[in-house]
Scaffold this motif. Structure first.
Motif, PDB file in Angstrom:
ATOM      1  N   ARG A 103       0.843  -1.196   0.000  1.00 18.09           N
ATOM      2  CA  ARG A 103       0.000   0.000   0.000  1.00 18.09           C
ATOM      3  C   ARG A 103       0.879   1.247   0.000  1.00 18.09           C
ATOM      4  O   ARG A 103       0.589   2.206  -0.710  1.00 18.09           O
ATOM      5  CB  ARG A 103      -0.956  -0.024   1.189  1.00 18.09           C
ATOM      6  CG  ARG A 103      -2.011  -1.120   1.046  1.00 18.09           C
ATOM      7  CD  ARG A 103      -3.050  -1.087   2.111  1.00 18.09           C
ATOM      8  NE  ARG A 103      -4.251  -0.334   1.786  1.00 18.09           N
ATOM      9  CZ  ARG A 103      -5.144  -0.662   0.859  1.00 18.09           C
ATOM     10  NH1 ARG A 103      -4.953  -1.722   0.124  1.00 18.09           N
ATOM     11  NH2 ARG A 103      -6.215   0.070   0.673  1.00 18.09           N
ATOM     12  N   VAL A 104       1.940   1.236   0.789  1.00 15.76           N
ATOM     13  CA  VAL A 104       2.810   2.411   0.875  1.00 15.76           C
ATOM     14  C   VAL A 104       3.442   2.717  -0.476  1.00 15.76           C
ATOM     15  O   VAL A 104       3.478   3.872  -0.900  1.00 15.76           O
ATOM     16  CB  VAL A 104       3.883   2.231   1.969  1.00 15.76           C
ATOM     17  CG1 VAL A 104       4.932   3.321   1.892  1.00 15.76           C
ATOM     18  CG2 VAL A 104       3.240   2.213   3.350  1.00 15.76           C
ATOM     19  N   GLY A 125      -3.938   4.783   7.077  1.00 13.33           N
ATOM     20  CA  GLY A 125      -3.066   5.058   5.932  1.00 13.33           C
ATOM     21  C   GLY A 125      -3.861   5.490   4.713  1.00 13.33           C
ATOM     22  O   GLY A 125      -3.506   6.453   4.029  1.00 13.33           O
ATOM     23  N   ASP A 126      -4.940   4.766   4.436  1.00 17.30           N
ATOM     24  CA  ASP A 126      -5.807   5.119   3.309  1.00 17.30           C
ATOM     25  C   ASP A 126      -6.418   6.502   3.503  1.00 17.30           C
ATOM     26  O   ASP A 126      -6.506   7.291   2.564  1.00 17.30           O
ATOM     27  CB  ASP A 126      -6.936   4.097   3.152  1.00 17.30           C
ATOM     28  CG  ASP A 126      -6.469   2.749   2.629  1.00 17.30           C
ATOM     29  OD1 ASP A 126      -5.270   2.578   2.344  1.00 17.30           O
ATOM     30  OD2 ASP A 126      -7.340   1.852   2.512  1.00 17.30           O
ATOM     31  N   PHE A 135      -3.855   9.146   2.881  1.00 20.05           N
ATOM     32  CA  PHE A 135      -3.547   9.140   1.451  1.00 20.05           C
ATOM     33  C   PHE A 135      -4.637   9.833   0.629  1.00 20.05           C
ATOM     34  O   PHE A 135      -4.346  10.683  -0.212  1.00 20.05           O
ATOM     35  CB  PHE A 135      -3.360   7.698   0.969  1.00 20.05           C
ATOM     36  CG  PHE A 135      -3.401   7.542  -0.521  1.00 20.05           C
ATOM     37  CD1 PHE A 135      -2.348   7.982  -1.311  1.00 20.05           C
ATOM     38  CD2 PHE A 135      -4.495   6.974  -1.142  1.00 20.05           C
ATOM     39  CE1 PHE A 135      -2.388   7.856  -2.690  1.00 20.05           C
ATOM     40  CE2 PHE A 135      -4.553   6.832  -2.513  1.00 20.05           C
ATOM     41  CZ  PHE A 135      -3.497   7.281  -3.288  1.00 20.05           C
ATOM     42  N   PHE A 192       2.135  11.246   6.992  1.00 21.46           N
ATOM     43  CA  PHE A 192       1.956   9.820   7.158  1.00 21.46           C
ATOM     44  C   PHE A 192       2.798   9.309   8.325  1.00 21.46           C
ATOM     45  O   PHE A 192       2.312   8.581   9.181  1.00 21.46           O
ATOM     46  CB  PHE A 192       2.332   9.088   5.867  1.00 21.46           C
ATOM     47  CG  PHE A 192       1.968   7.636   5.866  1.00 21.46           C
ATOM     48  CD1 PHE A 192       0.736   7.217   5.402  1.00 21.46           C
ATOM     49  CD2 PHE A 192       2.855   6.682   6.337  1.00 21.46           C
ATOM     50  CE1 PHE A 192       0.392   5.875   5.403  1.00 21.46           C
ATOM     51  CE2 PHE A 192       2.522   5.339   6.338  1.00 21.46           C
ATOM     52  CZ  PHE A 192       1.285   4.935   5.870  1.00 21.46           C
ATOM     53  N   PHE A 247       3.156  14.597   2.177  1.00 21.98           N
ATOM     54  CA  PHE A 247       2.448  13.345   2.425  1.00 21.98           C
ATOM     55  C   PHE A 247       3.278  12.445   3.337  1.00 21.98           C
ATOM     56  O   PHE A 247       2.763  11.905   4.316  1.00 21.98           O
ATOM     57  CB  PHE A 247       2.128  12.612   1.115  1.00 21.98           C
ATOM     58  CG  PHE A 247       1.678  11.198   1.341  1.00 21.98           C
ATOM     59  CD1 PHE A 247       0.435  10.925   1.877  1.00 21.98           C
ATOM     60  CD2 PHE A 247       2.530  10.136   1.063  1.00 21.98           C
ATOM     61  CE1 PHE A 247       0.028   9.616   2.130  1.00 21.98           C
ATOM     62  CE2 PHE A 247       2.130   8.827   1.304  1.00 21.98           C
ATOM     63  CZ  PHE A 247       0.885   8.570   1.838  1.00 21.98           C
ATOM     64  N   CYS A 289       1.050   7.037  -6.502  1.00 26.63           N
ATOM     65  CA  CYS A 289      -0.122   7.848  -6.853  1.00 26.63           C
ATOM     66  C   CYS A 289       0.081   9.320  -6.520  1.00 26.63           C
ATOM     67  O   CYS A 289      -0.268  10.195  -7.323  1.00 26.63           O
ATOM     68  CB  CYS A 289      -1.366   7.311  -6.142  1.00 26.63           C
ATOM     69  SG  CYS A 289      -1.876   5.666  -6.673  1.00 26.63           S
ATOM     70  N   ILE A 290       0.636   9.608  -5.347  1.00 24.67           N
ATOM     71  CA  ILE A 290       0.885  11.003  -4.964  1.00 24.67           C
ATOM     72  C   ILE A 290       1.968  11.602  -5.849  1.00 24.67           C
ATOM     73  O   ILE A 290       1.813  12.689  -6.408  1.00 24.67           O
ATOM     74  CB  ILE A 290       1.306  11.108  -3.475  1.00 24.67           C
ATOM     75  CG1 ILE A 290       0.211  10.610  -2.553  1.00 24.67           C
ATOM     76  CG2 ILE A 290       1.749  12.531  -3.128  1.00 24.67           C
ATOM     77  CD1 ILE A 290      -0.908  11.557  -2.261  1.00 24.67           C
ATOM     78  N   LEU A 344      -4.193  13.047  -1.888  1.00 25.68           N
ATOM     79  CA  LEU A 344      -4.221  12.773  -3.323  1.00 25.68           C
ATOM     80  C   LEU A 344      -4.650  13.993  -4.126  1.00 25.68           C
ATOM     81  O   LEU A 344      -5.711  14.563  -3.896  1.00 25.68           O
ATOM     82  CB  LEU A 344      -5.161  11.594  -3.600  1.00 25.68           C
ATOM     83  CG  LEU A 344      -5.111  10.979  -4.984  1.00 25.68           C
ATOM     84  CD1 LEU A 344      -3.725  10.423  -5.279  1.00 25.68           C
ATOM     85  CD2 LEU A 344      -6.146   9.881  -5.105  1.00 25.68           C
ATOM     86  N   TYR A 394       0.734   4.234  -2.492  1.00 25.90           N
ATOM     87  CA  TYR A 394       0.441   5.595  -2.007  1.00 25.90           C
ATOM     88  C   TYR A 394       1.431   6.566  -2.639  1.00 25.90           C
ATOM     89  O   TYR A 394       1.061   7.604  -3.187  1.00 25.90           O
ATOM     90  CB  TYR A 394       0.605   5.713  -0.487  1.00 25.90           C
ATOM     91  CG  TYR A 394      -0.347   4.994   0.417  1.00 25.90           C
ATOM     92  CD1 TYR A 394      -1.653   4.670   0.043  1.00 25.90           C
ATOM     93  CD2 TYR A 394       0.057   4.640   1.699  1.00 25.90           C
ATOM     94  CE1 TYR A 394      -2.508   4.020   0.919  1.00 25.90           C
ATOM     95  CE2 TYR A 394      -0.790   3.997   2.580  1.00 25.90           C
ATOM     96  CZ  TYR A 394      -2.070   3.684   2.190  1.00 25.90           C
ATOM     97  OH  TYR A 394      -2.909   3.047   3.067  1.00 25.90           O
ATOM     98  N   LYS A 395       2.705   6.219  -2.515  1.00 22.26           N
ATOM     99  CA  LYS A 395       3.765   7.108  -2.985  1.00 22.26           C
ATOM    100  C   LYS A 395       3.736   7.276  -4.506  1.00 22.26           C
ATOM    101  O   LYS A 395       3.956   8.368  -5.016  1.00 22.26           O
ATOM    102  CB  LYS A 395       5.119   6.606  -2.492  1.00 22.26           C
ATOM    103  CG  LYS A 395       5.245   6.744  -0.969  1.00 22.26           C
ATOM    104  CD  LYS A 395       6.449   6.034  -0.421  1.00 22.26           C
ATOM    105  CE  LYS A 395       7.677   6.894  -0.490  1.00 22.26           C
ATOM    106  NZ  LYS A 395       8.830   6.260   0.162  1.00 22.26           N
TER     107      LYS A 395
END
Length: 172
Positions: free
Chosen positions: A101-102, A136-137, A140, A156, A152, A108-109, A144, A105-106
């Motif tokens: 997920r991390v 976390g979600d 995120f 986080f 971010f 997408c950002i 976004l 996340y990174k």
């Protein structure tokens, strides 16, 4: 305005009061894993993993075309924008690594993906879709399309206690 690693950052994300006022049902690190799966479940798992690899690769290919440059140049850009090693994404694309997920996340950002594009990626992971009950979600989704990768990461780490910054990266 806040500073993080020498960069001036706009503040758009969550506040401490907002985090404290919410009840999160699950930890962002804990994923539902089962060691006993049916052959049909394994088939679905591999299909999703393959589709995730292709989807991520398509984002990278689009960047190569948009910037009219090689994969190596794009890899450098992705590393800088996402603050994540290119090897992480290369392993996912080649089917040899897990899409955490991390890492997503990174990506997408850093690549400024839309919510729809992010949802597409997360729906193909073991952890599944983005939810508001996962801290976390939640952080995120709030970042976004609004915050820099550095802010971010700062937020986080502050609210989850997990270090996700790319540290001690060798210089090229």
């Amino acid at each position: 305005m806040k500073y993080y690693t020498g960069c001036l950052l706009e503040v758009h994300m969550v506040t401490e009061q907002e985090i404290k006022s919410r009840k999160f049902k699950c930890d962002f690190e804990k994923e539902k894993l089962s060691y006993q799966v049916s052959s049909k479940e394994m088939e679905i798992f591999y299909e999703k993993k393959t589709k995730l690899a292709k989807t991520l690769n398509n984002f990278v290919l689009k960047l190569e075309m948009d910037y009219d440059c090689s994969r190596n140049k794009i890899a450098d850009k992705i590393e800088d924008n996402c603050q994540q090693s290119w090897d992480t994404y290369k392993k996912i694309i080649n089917g040899r690594g897990k899409a955490t997920r991390v890492a997503l996340y990174k990506f997408c950002i850093g690549m400024n993906l839309s919510r729809e594009e992010a949802d597409t990626l997360f729906n193909l992971t073991e952890g599944g879709r983005l939810t508001d009950d996962n801290i976390g979600d939640y952080i995120f989704v709030r970042a976004l399309g609004q915050d820099s990768i550095f802010y971010f990461i700062y937020e986080f780490e502050k609210y989850t206690g997990k270090s996700i910054a790319l540290r001690d990266r060798p210089t090229k």
